[in-house]
Design an enzyme around this catalytic site. Structure first.
Site, mmCIF file in Angstrom:
data_model
loop_
_atom_site.group_PDB
_atom_site.id
_atom_site.type_symbol
_atom_site.label_atom_id
_atom_site.label_comp_id
_atom_site.label_asym_id
_atom_site.label_seq_id
_atom_site.Cartn_x
_atom_site.Cartn_y
_atom_site.Cartn_z
ATOM 1 N N LEU A 17 0.828 -1.214 0.000
ATOM 2 C CA LEU A 17 0.000 0.000 0.000
ATOM 3 C C LEU A 17 0.857 1.256 0.000
ATOM 4 O O LEU A 17 0.536 2.242 -0.670
ATOM 5 C CB LEU A 17 -0.919 0.007 1.223
ATOM 6 C CG LEU A 17 -1.828 -1.207 1.425
ATOM 7 C CD1 LEU A 17 -2.659 -1.035 2.699
ATOM 8 C CD2 LEU A 17 -2.738 -1.416 0.220
ATOM 9 N N VAL A 58 9.478 2.774 13.029
ATOM 10 C CA VAL A 58 8.484 3.809 13.337
ATOM 11 C C VAL A 58 8.282 4.015 14.838
ATOM 12 O O VAL A 58 7.712 5.029 15.251
ATOM 13 C CB VAL A 58 7.125 3.505 12.667
ATOM 14 C CG1 VAL A 58 7.246 3.624 11.154
ATOM 15 C CG2 VAL A 58 6.588 2.147 13.090
ATOM 16 N N CYS A 83 1.638 3.590 6.558
ATOM 17 C CA CYS A 83 1.283 2.260 6.062
ATOM 18 C C CYS A 83 2.080 1.141 6.732
ATOM 19 O O CYS A 83 1.850 -0.036 6.450
ATOM 20 C CB CYS A 83 1.499 2.174 4.546
ATOM 21 S SG CYS A 83 0.397 3.208 3.570
ATOM 22 N N SER A 145 -7.718 -1.225 9.565
ATOM 23 C CA SER A 145 -8.063 -2.467 8.868
ATOM 24 C C SER A 145 -9.510 -2.780 9.200
ATOM 25 O O SER A 145 -10.029 -2.355 10.249
ATOM 26 C CB SER A 145 -7.174 -3.618 9.348
ATOM 27 O OG SER A 145 -7.702 -4.871 8.951
ATOM 28 N N TYR A 158 -3.718 -7.892 16.503
ATOM 29 C CA TYR A 158 -3.840 -7.073 15.300
ATOM 30 C C TYR A 158 -5.110 -6.222 15.336
ATOM 31 O O TYR A 158 -5.065 -5.003 15.106
ATOM 32 C CB TYR A 158 -3.845 -7.982 14.075
ATOM 33 C CG TYR A 158 -3.954 -7.256 12.752
ATOM 34 C CD1 TYR A 158 -2.930 -6.422 12.313
ATOM 35 C CD2 TYR A 158 -5.069 -7.418 11.936
ATOM 36 C CE1 TYR A 158 -3.017 -5.752 11.090
ATOM 37 C CE2 TYR A 158 -5.164 -6.766 10.720
ATOM 38 C CZ TYR A 158 -4.144 -5.935 10.302
ATOM 39 O OH TYR A 158 -4.240 -5.278 9.104
ATOM 40 N N PHE A 191 -6.484 -7.007 0.783
ATOM 41 C CA PHE A 191 -5.767 -6.371 -0.323
ATOM 42 C C PHE A 191 -4.569 -7.196 -0.788
ATOM 43 O O PHE A 191 -4.049 -8.027 -0.042
ATOM 44 C CB PHE A 191 -5.295 -4.971 0.092
ATOM 45 C CG PHE A 191 -6.290 -3.885 -0.228
ATOM 46 C CD1 PHE A 191 -6.008 -2.900 -1.161
ATOM 47 C CD2 PHE A 191 -7.531 -3.867 0.393
ATOM 48 C CE1 PHE A 191 -6.935 -1.916 -1.467
ATOM 49 C CE2 PHE A 191 -8.465 -2.887 0.096
ATOM 50 C CZ PHE A 191 -8.171 -1.910 -0.840
#
Length: 252
Positions: A17, A58, A83, A145, A158, A191
């Site tokens: 993505l 990150v 992302c 998500s 998640y 995706f």
């Protein structure tokens, strides 16, 4: 918000993505800084797009500051698209015992804390720029998500991390409104990411068939298309948009 001649940071920008979003930004005349832990792929894409690659964890303040500095060196920082993320599959209690706590903590740290870390640092920099039309100074797009709403078996870590990203959207947008910085979240369905494309073709087809319409996996370019619309439409703020073909995930 104009993409032309402005600078955008893309975390997880080396693939999937993030890579599609980076290509969209450059095609629209913008400049990109790719922040990722995938050095070889990130450097290759940055060279192709005439952008900048910065190796970035990150969750690290130092890495985040280095990414922001690299963006400021290219011009006016106007956007961040987050992302980067991980998606482990572990049951709360499985055949091997309870969910490893370190796996849960790592998932929340990357998906939630990492998203917030990059957002706060980019927002600080964008808030110090000269305002554009409508008093706007920047846009932050985070990635949740559909698991945030329809978490499946094995997705406790998640789903909760992504639900928190969605929950952060409105208060962050309110926090940053005085600076003219918008905050939006995209919640993709199933995706064509590197992880899914590594699965057997029949598995990919079965997953795609779960989507009401269109009955297929989403394409990274479709995520990028929505990101472009969000960037350019100043009234889109403080909301999470599902991008999922109307799928509602079953337990498994």
């Amino acid at each position: 918000m104009q993409i032309q001649d402005n600078v955008f940071i893309i975390t997880g920008g080396a693939s999937g993505l993030g890579a599609a979003t980076a290509r969209m930004i450059v095609a629209a005349g913008g400049k990109v800084v790719l922040a990722d832990v995938q050095v070889e792929a990130g450097q290759a894409l940055a060279a192709e797009l005439k952008g900048t690659f910065v190796k970035c964890d990150v969750t690290s303040e130092a890495d985040g500051l280095a990414v922001v500095a690299a963006a400021q060196a290219l011009g006016t920082l106007r956007g961040l698209v987050n992302c980067a993320g991980v998606a482990p599959a572990v049951k709360t209690v499985g055949k091997d015992g309870p969910h490893p706590l370190d796996v849960f903590q790592r998932t929340v740290n990357i998906n939630l804390v990492g998203t917030f870390n990059m957002a706060r640092l980019a927002a600080d920099a964008m808030g110090k720029t000269a305002a554009a039309e409508h008093g706007e100074r920047g846009i932050i797009i985070n990635t949740a998500s559909v698991a945030a709403f329809d978490g499946q078996i094995g997705q406790a870590a998640y789903a909760s991390s992504k639900a928190a990203v969605a929950g952060m959207t409105l208060p962050m947008a309110r926090d940053l409104s005085r600076s003219g910085i918008r905050v939006m979240t995209i919640a993709p369905g199933i995706f064509e990411t590197p992880m899914l494309l590594g699965m057997p073709a029949e598995v990919q087809q079965a997953l795609g068939a779960m989507v009401p319409f269109p009955p297929r996996l989403g394409k990274p370019t479709e995520y990028a298309h929505l990101a472009k619309a969000i960037i350019e439409n100043v009234m889109l703020n403080g909301e999470t948009i599902r991008l999922d073909g109307a799928i509602r995930m079953q337990p498994k």
